[in-house]
Design a protein around this motif. Sequence first.
Motif, PDB file in Angstrom:
ATOM      1  N   LYS A   1     -10.890  80.074 -63.198  1.00  0.00           N
ATOM      2  CA  LYS A   1      -9.973  79.444 -64.101  1.00  0.00           C
ATOM      3  C   LYS A   1     -10.852  78.821 -65.204  1.00  0.00           C
ATOM      4  CE  LYS A   1      -6.231  79.428 -60.969  1.00  0.00           C
ATOM      5  NZ  LYS A   1      -5.533  78.665 -60.045  1.00  0.00           N
ATOM      6  N   ASP A   2     -10.080  78.649 -66.578  1.00  0.00           N
ATOM      7  CA  ASP A   2     -10.762  77.871 -67.470  1.00  0.00           C
ATOM      8  C   ASP A   2     -10.505  76.248 -67.403  1.00  0.00           C
ATOM      9  OD1 ASP A   2      -8.116  77.537 -68.591  1.00  0.00           O
ATOM     10  OD2 ASP A   2      -8.407  78.885 -70.443  1.00  0.00           O
ATOM     11  N   PHE A   3     -10.590  75.431 -68.271  1.00  0.00           N
ATOM     12  CA  PHE A   3     -10.324  74.164 -68.200  1.00  0.00           C
ATOM     13  C   PHE A   3      -8.887  73.799 -68.289  1.00  0.00           C
ATOM     14  CE2 PHE A   3     -10.015  74.199 -72.577  1.00  0.00           C
ATOM     15  CZ  PHE A   3     -11.256  74.505 -73.065  1.00  0.00           C
ATOM     16  N   CYS A   4      -8.008  74.563 -68.622  1.00  0.00           N
ATOM     17  CA  CYS A   4      -6.681  74.759 -68.667  1.00  0.00           C
ATOM     18  C   CYS A   4      -5.958  75.226 -67.441  1.00  0.00           C
ATOM     19  CB  CYS A   4      -5.971  75.328 -69.738  1.00  0.00           C
ATOM     20  SG  CYS A   4      -6.662  74.496 -71.353  1.00  0.00           S
ATOM     21  N   GLY A   5      -6.721  75.870 -66.455  1.00  0.00           N
ATOM     22  CA  GLY A   5      -6.237  76.201 -65.189  1.00  0.00           C
ATOM     23  C   GLY A   5      -5.914  77.630 -65.176  1.00  0.00           C
ATOM     24  N   ARG A   6      -6.145  78.353 -66.234  1.00  0.00           N
ATOM     25  CA  ARG A   6      -5.691  79.609 -66.524  1.00  0.00           C
ATOM     26  C   ARG A   6      -6.987  80.657 -66.211  1.00  0.00           C
ATOM     27  NH1 ARG A   6      -4.437  79.446 -72.820  1.00  0.00           N
ATOM     28  NH2 ARG A   6      -6.657  78.651 -72.661  1.00  0.00           N
ATOM     29  N   PRO A   7      -6.546  81.721 -65.355  1.00  0.00           N
ATOM     30  CA  PRO A   7      -7.568  82.499 -64.854  1.00  0.00           C
ATOM     31  C   PRO A   7      -8.245  83.445 -66.031  1.00  0.00           C
ATOM     32  CG  PRO A   7      -5.453  83.630 -64.481  1.00  0.00           C
ATOM     33  CD  PRO A   7      -5.380  82.021 -64.957  1.00  0.00           C
ATOM     34  N   ARG A   8      -9.343  83.145 -66.346  1.00  0.00           N
ATOM     35  CA  ARG A   8     -10.088  83.532 -67.746  1.00  0.00           C
ATOM     36  C   ARG A   8     -11.461  84.379 -67.620  1.00  0.00           C
ATOM     37  NH1 ARG A   8      -8.892  81.315 -72.275  1.00  0.00           N
ATOM     38  NH2 ARG A   8      -9.989  82.859 -73.092  1.00  0.00           N
ATOM     39  N   PHE A   9     -11.996  84.072 -66.306  1.00  0.00           N
ATOM     40  CA  PHE A   9     -13.435  84.723 -66.417  1.00  0.00           C
ATOM     41  C   PHE A   9     -13.403  85.598 -65.062  1.00  0.00           C
ATOM     42  CE2 PHE A   9     -13.471  80.401 -68.085  1.00  0.00           C
ATOM     43  CZ  PHE A   9     -13.791  80.634 -69.291  1.00  0.00           C
ATOM     44  N   LEU A  10     -14.215  86.737 -65.139  1.00  0.00           N
ATOM     45  CA  LEU A  10     -14.326  87.851 -64.156  1.00  0.00           C
ATOM     46  C   LEU A  10     -15.523  87.931 -63.807  1.00  0.00           C
ATOM     47  CD1 LEU A  10     -11.616  90.612 -65.417  1.00  0.00           C
ATOM     48  CD2 LEU A  10     -11.389  88.479 -64.145  1.00  0.00           C
ATOM     49  N   HIS A  11     -15.928  88.307 -62.480  1.00  0.00           N
ATOM     50  CA  HIS A  11     -17.256  88.575 -62.122  1.00  0.00           C
ATOM     51  C   HIS A  11     -16.928  89.863 -61.191  1.00  0.00           C
ATOM     52  CE1 HIS A  11     -21.041  87.836 -58.843  1.00  0.00           C
ATOM     53  NE2 HIS A  11     -20.998  88.896 -60.084  1.00  0.00           N
ATOM     54  N   VAL A  12     -17.705  90.814 -61.936  1.00  0.00           N
ATOM     55  CA  VAL A  12     -17.647  92.312 -61.429  1.00  0.00           C
ATOM     56  C   VAL A  12     -19.084  92.842 -60.823  1.00  0.00           C
ATOM     57  CG1 VAL A  12     -17.063  94.614 -61.882  1.00  0.00           C
ATOM     58  CG2 VAL A  12     -15.703  92.869 -62.711  1.00  0.00           C
ATOM     59  N   ARG A  13     -19.057  93.262 -59.535  1.00  0.00           N
ATOM     60  CA  ARG A  13     -20.349  93.431 -59.232  1.00  0.00           C
ATOM     61  C   ARG A  13     -20.393  95.080 -58.665  1.00  0.00           C
ATOM     62  NH1 ARG A  13     -21.640  90.274 -54.263  1.00  0.00           N
ATOM     63  NH2 ARG A  13     -22.182  88.568 -55.896  1.00  0.00           N
ATOM     64  N   LYS A  14     -21.628  95.496 -58.939  1.00  0.00           N
ATOM     65  CA  LYS A  14     -21.946  96.823 -58.701  1.00  0.00           C
ATOM     66  C   LYS A  14     -22.379  97.084 -57.250  1.00  0.00           C
ATOM     67  CE  LYS A  14     -25.205 100.718 -59.985  1.00  0.00           C
ATOM     68  NZ  LYS A  14     -26.142 100.993 -60.933  1.00  0.00           N
ATOM     69  N   SER A  15     -21.568  97.895 -56.459  1.00  0.00           N
ATOM     70  CA  SER A  15     -21.848  98.052 -55.040  1.00  0.00           C
ATOM     71  C   SER A  15     -23.090  99.261 -54.962  1.00  0.00           C
ATOM     72  CB  SER A  15     -20.715  98.223 -54.055  1.00  0.00           C
ATOM     73  OG  SER A  15     -19.732  98.856 -54.903  1.00  0.00           O
ATOM     74  N   ALA A  16     -23.520  99.202 -53.625  1.00  0.00           N
ATOM     75  CA  ALA A  16     -24.532 100.080 -53.419  1.00  0.00           C
ATOM     76  C   ALA A  16     -23.717 101.609 -53.287  1.00  0.00           C
ATOM     77  CB  ALA A  16     -25.351  99.978 -52.115  1.00  0.00           C
ATOM     78  N   ALA A  17     -24.583 102.694 -53.517  1.00  0.00           N
ATOM     79  CA  ALA A  17     -23.967 104.077 -53.383  1.00  0.00           C
ATOM     80  C   ALA A  17     -23.533 104.147 -52.023  1.00  0.00           C
ATOM     81  CB  ALA A  17     -24.995 104.952 -54.066  1.00  0.00           C
TER      82      ALA A  17
END
Length: 397
Positions: A381-397
């Motif tokens: 979440k950002d400083f206003c409490g809104r979900p604003r940032f994503l972490h997407v990960r590559k997974s092994a084949a």
Amino acid sequence: MKLWGRILWTLLSGSRGRRGAPQGWAPNSWKPRSSLSGQLNATEVVSHWTQVFEQRGIPEARKSSEYIVAHVLGAKTFQSLRPVLWTKPLTPKQLQYIQELCSHRLQRMPVQYILGEWDFQGLSLKMEPPVFIPRPETEELVEWVLEEVAQRPPAVGAQSGPLILEVGCGSGAIALSLLSQLPESQVIAVDKGEAAVRLTRKNAQRERCNEGCLALVPWLYGWTDCEQWLYCWSKKGSFPSWSLKPRVMAYILCSPPPPHLSRLQLQDRIRIVPLDITSEGCWTHLLPWGPIDLVVSNPPYVFHKDMEQLAPEICSYEDLVALDGGEEGMDIITRILTLAPRLLNASGSIFLEVDPRHPELVSSWLQSRPDLRLSLVAVRKDFCGRPRFLHVRKSAA
Ligand SMILES: C[S@@+](CC[C@H](N)C(=O)[O-])C[C@H]1O[C@@H](n2cnc3c(N)ncnc32)[C@H](O)[C@@H]1O
């Protein structure tokens, strides 16, 4: 030495250029009230322009007025001015310059463009319309990336920090702040906008120059020209470089920085590439530099239908290509997610700034594309409490 010479010339060739104020704007019809021509001090001028801005419906009237007056007096903020300057009468030249800058604000120009520079993560970056002005929440994206990098065990045999790709670098805010805090890292910064690519290059050079100047401060003690500079530095660590008199600036710029001053070497660790990531086969340009450890982006993500609600400051001055993400704001986001697996190393990550509606949209889009082998592993979440940032990960084949 060539670069130093160019900077020196820019600094000595007129106060407008030196101060980074916008060039070539049409003279404004706004005339100061007669009361402004007397012996006015900075506090009175701030009050005057605050009132004018309020009457004309300009947002953040007091802040705008304070930033402009502080800038003309050589400080970043009104509060960081030496207290004696709050009550010292301004010269006619200073009053005229303040009026000129305030007239741009009356035309809804963002303060960042008026001042020609803005701070991001402790870096002082040049701002030029129409390149996107970095927003405070993007600093949180940078901080998240830094936290993640700090927690990662160094790869076996790795000699350096992560190799980072930034998509849509704008002014270079994300790329340069990551580089300045990750001294072993390298960044490839791409943008399709010519103005953005140019500005990132300028800011990379500028940061190198600032590093040199900052470390030269002790040489300058006793020079009265530097009083405000030193005052700001001791208070906040801010750097109003233009406030130095040409004589002092000439001295600094003519002295090549000693080797240890270039230790951050931002310019040497960034590759700035003009590239439209929606163009066919664009990833082949990036492939030779890979594999990449992290992709970071604050892409255009505004839903097309929301574009008409943007403030006049944004619509009239900022490049709308930097904001418009298509029907659901996903056009560039999905493009990044499609390209990234080819460029990332086996456990690479993508960090994105998005609209609060995007975590759900991105999650279901990723489920519809198992071939990409990407998973949404965290939302912040950002400083206003809104979900604003994503972490997407590559997974092994
Ligand atoms: C929201 S701005 C972010 C700028 C900067 N990273 C920041 O946070 O201040 C998005 C940037 O993406 C760039 N951009 C938009 N479409 C692009 C594309 N197809 N390929 C590359 N860059 C693009 C824009 O020119 C703009 O500079």
